[in-house]
Design a protein around this motif. Structure first.
Motif, PDB file in Angstrom:
ATOM      1  N   UNK A 298       0.848  -1.205   0.000  1.00 29.37           N
ATOM      2  CA  UNK A 298       0.000   0.000   0.000  1.00 29.37           C
ATOM      3  C   UNK A 298       0.877   1.246   0.000  1.00 29.37           C
ATOM      4  N   UNK A 299       0.331   2.336  -0.516  1.00 24.87           N
ATOM      5  CA  UNK A 299       1.128   3.552  -0.669  1.00 24.87           C
ATOM      6  C   UNK A 299       1.161   4.428   0.584  1.00 24.87           C
ATOM      7  N   UNK A 300       0.545   3.974   1.648  1.00 22.70           N
ATOM      8  CA  UNK A 300       0.564   4.716   2.911  1.00 22.70           C
ATOM      9  C   UNK A 300       0.671   3.732   4.064  1.00 22.70           C
ATOM     10  N   UNK A 301       0.972   4.257   5.239  1.00 24.59           N
ATOM     11  CA  UNK A 301       1.060   3.415   6.430  1.00 24.59           C
ATOM     12  C   UNK A 301      -0.253   2.652   6.600  1.00 24.59           C
ATOM     13  N   UNK A 302      -0.144   1.370   6.961  1.00 26.74           N
ATOM     14  CA  UNK A 302      -1.335   0.567   7.197  1.00 26.74           C
ATOM     15  C   UNK A 302      -1.105  -0.276   8.442  1.00 26.74           C
ATOM     16  N   UNK A 303      -2.113  -1.063   8.815  1.00 24.33           N
ATOM     17  CA  UNK A 303      -2.095  -1.715  10.119  1.00 24.33           C
ATOM     18  C   UNK A 303      -2.569  -3.156  10.038  1.00 24.33           C
ATOM     19  N   UNK A 304      -1.935  -4.005  10.845  1.00 22.89           N
ATOM     20  CA  UNK A 304      -2.394  -5.379  11.010  1.00 22.89           C
ATOM     21  C   UNK A 304      -3.227  -5.408  12.286  1.00 22.89           C
ATOM     22  N   UNK A 305      -4.413  -5.978  12.180  1.00 24.70           N
ATOM     23  CA  UNK A 305      -5.346  -6.026  13.303  1.00 24.70           C
ATOM     24  C   UNK A 305      -5.630  -7.470  13.667  1.00 24.70           C
ATOM     25  N   UNK A 306      -5.583  -7.783  14.963  1.00 21.47           N
ATOM     26  CA  UNK A 306      -6.030  -9.092  15.450  1.00 21.47           C
ATOM     27  C   UNK A 306      -7.436  -8.889  15.976  1.00 21.47           C
ATOM     28  N   UNK A 307      -8.392  -9.593  15.394  1.00 16.79           N
ATOM     29  CA  UNK A 307      -9.774  -9.423  15.819  1.00 16.79           C
ATOM     30  C   UNK A 307     -10.714 -10.117  14.867  1.00 16.79           C
ATOM     31  N   UNK A 308     -11.869  -9.510  14.694  1.00 15.73           N
ATOM     32  CA  UNK A 308     -12.888 -10.061  13.816  1.00 15.73           C
ATOM     33  C   UNK A 308     -14.268  -9.750  14.352  1.00 15.73           C
ATOM     34  N   UNK A 309     -15.206 -10.611  14.031  1.00 22.73           N
ATOM     35  CA  UNK A 309     -16.578 -10.446  14.498  1.00 22.73           C
ATOM     36  C   UNK A 309     -16.610 -10.804  15.979  1.00 22.73           C
ATOM     37  N   UNK A 310     -17.140  -9.913  16.823  1.00 19.27           N
ATOM     38  CA  UNK A 310     -17.191 -10.213  18.259  1.00 19.27           C
ATOM     39  C   UNK A 310     -17.885 -11.549  18.530  1.00 19.27           C
ATOM     40  N   UNK A 311     -17.266 -12.351  19.393  1.00 19.16           N
ATOM     41  CA  UNK A 311     -17.829 -13.641  19.763  1.00 19.16           C
ATOM     42  C   UNK A 311     -17.450 -14.783  18.839  1.00 19.16           C
ATOM     43  N   UNK A 312     -16.747 -14.477  17.768  1.00 20.32           N
ATOM     44  CA  UNK A 312     -16.302 -15.523  16.843  1.00 20.32           C
ATOM     45  C   UNK A 312     -14.787 -15.650  16.897  1.00 20.32           C
ATOM     46  N   UNK A 313     -14.262 -16.593  16.138  1.00 23.76           N
ATOM     47  CA  UNK A 313     -12.821 -16.834  16.088  1.00 23.76           C
ATOM     48  C   UNK A 313     -12.083 -15.558  15.675  1.00 23.76           C
ATOM     49  N   UNK A 314     -11.000 -15.284  16.366  1.00 20.98           N
ATOM     50  CA  UNK A 314     -10.173 -14.122  16.058  1.00 20.98           C
ATOM     51  C   UNK A 314      -9.160 -14.492  14.974  1.00 20.98           C
ATOM     52  N   UNK A 315      -8.831 -13.532  14.129  1.00 23.52           N
ATOM     53  CA  UNK A 315      -7.891 -13.761  13.036  1.00 23.52           C
ATOM     54  C   UNK A 315      -7.074 -12.486  12.829  1.00 23.52           C
ATOM     55  N   UNK A 316      -6.122 -12.563  11.916  1.00 25.89           N
ATOM     56  CA  UNK A 316      -5.331 -11.384  11.559  1.00 25.89           C
ATOM     57  C   UNK A 316      -5.912 -10.768  10.297  1.00 25.89           C
ATOM     58  N   UNK A 317      -6.035  -9.452  10.296  1.00 27.74           N
ATOM     59  CA  UNK A 317      -6.588  -8.711   9.169  1.00 27.74           C
ATOM     60  C   UNK A 317      -5.645  -7.583   8.777  1.00 27.74           C
ATOM     61  N   UNK A 318      -5.720  -7.203   7.520  1.00 25.66           N
ATOM     62  CA  UNK A 318      -4.985  -6.053   6.995  1.00 25.66           C
ATOM     63  C   UNK A 318      -5.995  -5.145   6.303  1.00 25.66           C
TER      64      UNK A 318
END
Length: 101
Positions: free
Chosen positions: A46-66
């Motif tokens: 990506x052409x700008x700073x971005x973030x990796x997030x650990x989470x997801x839909x509350x109450x469901x399995x957590x995953x890594x997202x970009x």
């Protein structure tokens, strides 16, 4: 908007509300693997700073997202996962609270 590691965020993706915590910052022109996070890079840098997030839909399995930065919003208060952790660790929370006074 700029975020920091451990900051809670919320976003909507695929018409689904998600929430999580920033776990890594990806500099412009880099991929998550460049900062030590393996999420199966299927995107271009990506052409700008971005973030990796650990989470997801509350109450469901957590995953890594970009997620796209434009989708992220700072979360007010604790995430659902953080509240669940507090419930599971009530004794530790009480000890911390009593030592803070």
């Amino acid at each position: 908007m700029s975020f920091k590691v451990n900051e809670p965020v919320r976003w909507i993706s695929s018409n689904t509300k998600k929430e999580g915590v920033i776990i890594a910052i990806v500099p412009p022109g880099r991929l998550p693997r460049d900062v030590g996070v393996e999420i199966g890079d299927t995107s271009l840098p990506r052409d700008r700073e971005s973030y990796i997030v650990k989470g997801g839909v509350p109450g469901r399995r957590q995953a890594l997202y970009w997620p796209l930065v434009s989708l992220l919003n700072a979360a007010e208060g604790l995430t659902t996962a953080e509240v669940a952790w507090c419930h599971q660790n009530a004794g530790r929370v009480r000890e911390l609270m009593s030592s803070a006074t």
